[in-house]
Design an enzyme around this catalytic site. Structure first.
Site, PDB file in Angstrom:
ATOM      1  CE  LYS A 128      -3.722  -2.643   1.988  1.00  0.00           C
ATOM      2  NZ  LYS A 128      -4.450  -3.126   3.075  1.00  0.00           N
TER       3      LYS A 128
ATOM      4  CG  ASP B 232     -10.288  -0.475   4.395  1.00  0.00           C
ATOM      5  OD1 ASP B 232      -9.845  -0.718   3.351  1.00  0.00           O
ATOM      6  OD2 ASP B 232      -9.650  -0.789   5.415  1.00  0.00           O
TER       7      ASP B 232
ATOM      8  CD  GLN C  46      -3.474  -4.757   6.466  1.00  0.00           C
ATOM      9  OE1 GLN C  46      -3.276  -3.616   5.592  1.00  0.00           O
ATOM     10  NE2 GLN C  46      -4.139  -5.686   5.957  1.00  0.00           N
TER      11      GLN C  46
END
Ligand code: NDP
Length: 285
Positions: free
Chosen positions: A53, A120, A97
């Site tokens: 990422k 997200d 995460q």
């Protein structure tokens, strides 16, 4: 032969678009769009995802910041960090995460992220916006599936879609997006009866299960579009692990189009994450 939906190429094209949007945003005198990634503990798979990422941010000219916290970090400390990045004008996207260590309540952490920076798309405000058709930030993997479908068929109106899997991160949101596209959607799961029969009715199949090659050739009608979200490690003939999807890829060559694994849905997830961050930056300014 079915058309192979090339997720790598489609993700690259999306990255190019994101890169151009980043530069236009900066040229207009605004803060360079920035993504913050928070990693708690030292799960090796998570380490790899975070590295990917961060690299992807560099590729499109975006700022990235990483917060690596030890596994013993308390929930209070993590929520304190989220408060700080919520308030930072250099941060437009926040990604925590998962999995988090067991002593931290994942839901409480997601709920603490500013919905405007929740790239997200897992915050209840964004989930609600998606399901009420009122915008919001859409989760990356499901949104990637829709972009792959559009690469084959720009207008999905009226098509029958079967989503196999009802998880909060893939199955449910992809079903909501397909409804928004005008599809008639069936959502199947482990309790579904006569799944092969239902699959044979579908113009679109999205498989998000986690069972290697669950979807067989005779489940798929001629001309259907098949999106395979599954990522499963199985022992290959050479003894090394190989990646296979939830669809028996070789058996579905009578479909109109199919995504390979790897190289289908996988590459889209990060590309959509970056695109979401630029959209968040635009909305925040
Ligand atoms: P989950 O385990 O959270 O959900 C799996 C779903 O499949 C559940 O709804 C379950 O039903 C359903 N299911 C299980 N067995 C069957 C069956 N025999 N028939 C029909 N449905 C069944 O998985 P995720 O949604 O998180 O992930 C699904 C797959 O996608 C995994 O392989 C994962 O690795 C992959 N993935 C890939 C991503 C990418 O970037 N390409 C991103 C995210 C996930 P029930 O609810 O009844 O238990």
């Amino acid at each position: 032969m079915a058309e192979v939906i090339d997720g790598r190429a489609i993700a690259r094209a999306l990255d190019e678009q994101t890169k151009a949007e980043v530069e236009a945003f900066v040229a207009a005198g605004k803060n360079r769009p920035g993504l913050t990634v928070i990693l708690v503990g030292d799960d090796p798979a998570s380490e790899v995802y975070v590295r990917h990422k961060v690299k992807a941010c560099e590729r499109v000219g975006m700022r990235s910041t990483e917060h690596r916290l030890p596994a013993k970090t308390t929930q209070k400390e993590l929520l304190g960090l989220i408060d700080r990045v919520n308030a930072s004008e250099h941060v437009h996207g926040i990604l925590v995460q998962v999995p988090l260590p067991d002593h931290i309540d994942e839901r409480a952490v997601i709920d603490a992220i500013d919905p405007a920076k929740d790239v997200d798309g897992f915050h209840p405000v964004n989930v609600g916006r998606l399901s009420t058709g009122t915008g919001g930030i859409w989760p990356c993997t499901p949104f990637g599936c829709i972009k792959l479908l559009h690469s084959v068929e720009p207008d999905l109106t009226g098509l029958d879609a079967l989503v196999i899997g009802r998880s909060n991160i893939v199955g449910k949101p992809v079903a909501m997006m397909l409804i928004a596209e005008g599809c008639t959607v069936t959502v199947a799961h482990s309790k579904t009866r006569n799944l092969p029969e239902k699959a044979r009715q579908a113009d679109i199949i999205v498989a998000a299960v986690g069972i290697p090659e669950l979807v067989k050739g005779d489940w798929v009608k001629e001309g259907a579009i098949v999106i395979d979200v599954g990522i499963n490690r199985t022992p290959g003939k050479d003894g090394k692990d190989k990646l296979v999807g939830d669809v028996a890829y070789d058996e579905v060559q009578h479909a109109r189009a199919v995504t390979p694994v790897p190289g289908g849905v996988g590459p889209m997830t990060i590309a959509v994450l970056l695109a979401n961050t630029v959209q968040a930056a635009k909305a925040l300014h």
